[in-house]
Design a protein around this motif. Structure first.
Motif, PDB file in Angstrom:
ATOM      1  N   LEU A 265       0.805  -1.220   0.000  1.00 16.75           N
ATOM      2  CA  LEU A 265       0.000   0.000   0.000  1.00 16.75           C
ATOM      3  C   LEU A 265       0.838   1.270   0.000  1.00 16.75           C
ATOM      4  O   LEU A 265       0.348   2.344  -0.340  1.00 16.75           O
ATOM      5  CB  LEU A 265      -0.931   0.013   1.220  1.00 16.75           C
ATOM      6  CG  LEU A 265      -1.956  -1.117   1.280  1.00 16.75           C
ATOM      7  CD1 LEU A 265      -2.675  -1.093   2.620  1.00 16.75           C
ATOM      8  CD2 LEU A 265      -2.950  -1.001   0.122  1.00 16.75           C
ATOM      9  N   GLY A 266       2.097   1.164   0.409  1.00 15.81           N
ATOM     10  CA  GLY A 266       2.955   2.347   0.406  1.00 15.81           C
ATOM     11  C   GLY A 266       3.679   2.537   1.718  1.00 15.81           C
ATOM     12  O   GLY A 266       3.307   1.978   2.759  1.00 15.81           O
ATOM     13  N   GLU A 296       1.280   9.676  -7.997  1.00 18.56           N
ATOM     14  CA  GLU A 296       1.559   8.548  -7.103  1.00 18.56           C
ATOM     15  C   GLU A 296       1.114   8.882  -5.681  1.00 18.56           C
ATOM     16  O   GLU A 296       0.512   8.056  -4.992  1.00 18.56           O
ATOM     17  CB  GLU A 296       3.054   8.237  -7.129  1.00 18.56           C
ATOM     18  CG  GLU A 296       3.445   7.061  -6.237  1.00 18.56           C
ATOM     19  CD  GLU A 296       4.943   6.808  -6.249  1.00 18.56           C
ATOM     20  OE1 GLU A 296       5.419   6.134  -5.317  1.00 18.56           O
ATOM     21  OE2 GLU A 296       5.623   7.301  -7.174  1.00 18.56           O
ATOM     22  N   TYR A 297       1.405  10.102  -5.211  1.00 15.36           N
ATOM     23  CA  TYR A 297       0.959  10.531  -3.883  1.00 15.36           C
ATOM     24  C   TYR A 297      -0.566  10.466  -3.789  1.00 15.36           C
ATOM     25  O   TYR A 297      -1.125   9.988  -2.796  1.00 15.36           O
ATOM     26  CB  TYR A 297       1.412  11.975  -3.621  1.00 15.36           C
ATOM     27  CG  TYR A 297       2.768  12.119  -2.967  1.00 15.36           C
ATOM     28  CD1 TYR A 297       2.880  12.538  -1.649  1.00 15.36           C
ATOM     29  CD2 TYR A 297       3.934  11.854  -3.665  1.00 15.36           C
ATOM     30  CE1 TYR A 297       4.122  12.696  -1.046  1.00 15.36           C
ATOM     31  CE2 TYR A 297       5.179  12.003  -3.079  1.00 15.36           C
ATOM     32  CZ  TYR A 297       5.261  12.432  -1.770  1.00 15.36           C
ATOM     33  OH  TYR A 297       6.490  12.570  -1.188  1.00 15.36           O
ATOM     34  N   LYS A 300      -1.898   6.851  -3.641  1.00 12.81           N
ATOM     35  CA  LYS A 300      -1.663   6.237  -2.343  1.00 12.81           C
ATOM     36  C   LYS A 300      -2.647   6.776  -1.304  1.00 12.81           C
ATOM     37  O   LYS A 300      -3.245   6.017  -0.542  1.00 12.81           O
ATOM     38  CB  LYS A 300      -0.232   6.489  -1.882  1.00 12.81           C
ATOM     39  CG  LYS A 300       0.104   5.747  -0.591  1.00 12.81           C
ATOM     40  CD  LYS A 300       1.284   6.302   0.179  1.00 12.81           C
ATOM     41  CE  LYS A 300       2.534   6.436  -0.647  1.00 12.81           C
ATOM     42  NZ  LYS A 300       3.695   6.817   0.190  1.00 12.81           N
ATOM     43  N   THR A 303      -6.137   5.394  -1.841  1.00 12.45           N
ATOM     44  CA  THR A 303      -6.242   3.983  -1.448  1.00 12.45           C
ATOM     45  C   THR A 303      -6.314   3.832   0.060  1.00 12.45           C
ATOM     46  O   THR A 303      -7.160   3.095   0.596  1.00 12.45           O
ATOM     47  CB  THR A 303      -5.033   3.199  -1.993  1.00 12.45           C
ATOM     48  OG1 THR A 303      -5.020   3.287  -3.423  1.00 12.45           O
ATOM     49  CG2 THR A 303      -5.102   1.736  -1.577  1.00 12.45           C
TER      50      THR A 303
END
Length: 351
Positions: A265-266, A296-297, A300, A303
């Motif tokens: 998930l990051g 991308e930020y 994330k 999500t």
């Protein structure tokens, strides 16, 4: 000239005697200023003869003594040469709040000289700098000459005053200095000191380097990578101190989140599992791939929040300038966790 200069006993219409000029606080004057004291072009030429008492240090700028100029005299000479005349014939006037500080229209010191004035220990002393960079608007009709190197910009930044001299802000001065440097070590030392010394944040430096089209130079790219690593380390330390100094509960630090048996998930800089609150330092730098990094930020964050995890993004600048406010934001998120639905179960792993 300044407001403290004694007035000549002669009537206002009469020129002041040349001996008056040797008494001024700053012995650097322009052609226009000399003429305002009744000095003719022929007299200027005579005073600047090979064994004479004056010298012409730059076009239209005179040093009223025969020896080498001091660092201050060189700085003011360059500014007098580059400044736009605010009124016809008078390119620099004393400031109202300080008669020893001249106001230079549309000109400021930049590059290595500005960094020296900002207090950089890795910048050379002023007397050893052969060319002093001076920042002017792009459309000014000036050329580099003598000790003055003209640097042009479409938009002038707001100058800072140091010892009565207008200088460019650190990020702009850094970009102008780096543009003339090929020594990778010197570039890295300047960029590192900018962040380690608290002069500015990495993102503002990278933004200026990118605008100056310097990120295509390998030695600059290497220095920027070191700069960003240095900036992240400093920001992480500030985040640790914020949690400790403001009495926040201890999180787990530097972790990766995963769904059980599912995808990654990051990574997060701090995570409070019981409250499902995360903090991530936003250390993105404005480079060519900024849009991709922001996407991308955003992915994330979307999500994690869909799983019931609150994500607080904090920039290094906000951590530096508003630690108390950022601590309040995190505390509010932690307190509000009881009002939300329970978050999905996630696996927390050390990063």
């Amino acid at each position: 000239m300044n407001h403290n200069t004694p007035r000549s006993p002669l009537p206002p219409a009469s020129p002041r005697p040349l001996r008056h000029l040797s008494e001024v606080h700053r012995r650097v004057l322009t052609t226009a200023q000399l003429r305002s004291h009744g000095v003719s072009s022929a007299e200027m030429t005579e005073q600047c003869r090979p064994d004479g008492p004056w010298q012409q240090i730059l076009p239209g700028v005179f040093l009223l003594h025969p020896g080498p100029p001091t660092s201050e005299e060189r700085l003011h000479a360059v500014l007098m040469y580059a400044a736009r005349e605010s009124t016809p014939g008078v390119p620099a006037q004393p400031a109202a709040d300080s008669p020893h500080r001249a106001v230079y229209a549309e000109a400021m010191i930049t590059g290595l000289a500005a960094l020296t004035l900002h207090g950089f220990t890795s910048a050379p002393p002023l007397l050893s700098i052969e060319k002093i960079d001076v920042l002017v608007p792009r459309l000014r009709r000036l050329r580099s000459t003598g000790c003055a190197r003209i640097v042009r910009t479409p938009t002038l930044p707001t100058p800072q005053q140091v010892t009565g001299v207008p200088i460019a802000p650190v990020p702009r001065a850094l970009a102008d200095a780096v543009s003339e440097l090929s020594d990778a070590g010197a570039v890295r030392r300047l960029l590192t000191e900018a962040v380690r010394g608290g002069h500015c944040e990495p993102a503002s430096v990278v933004r200026e380097l990118n605008a100056a089209k310097l990120l295509s130079r390998p030695h600059v790219v290497d220095a920027v990578d070191s700069l960003l690593a240095e900036g992240r380390a400093i920001a992480e330390d500030r985040l640790y101190r914020m949690v400790h100094d403001h009495g926040l509960p201890d999180p787990v630090w530097n972790v990766d989140l995963r769904l059980p048996g599912g995808p990654h998930l990051g990574g997060l800089d701090a995570y409070w599992p019981e409250q499902a609150v995360a903090v991530e330092l936003d250390t993105r730098a404005p480079r060519q791939d900024e849009d991709a990094m922001w996407s991308e930020y955003a992915r994330k964050r979307e999500t994690l929040e869909r799983l019931g995890i609150t994500v607080v993004y904090i920039t290094p600048k906000k951590l530096r300038d508003g630690t108390e406010q950022q601590a309040a934001v995190v505390r509010t998120a932690l307190m509000a966790s009881g009002d939300r639905d329970p978050a999905a179960y996630v696996v927390v792993l050390p990063r």
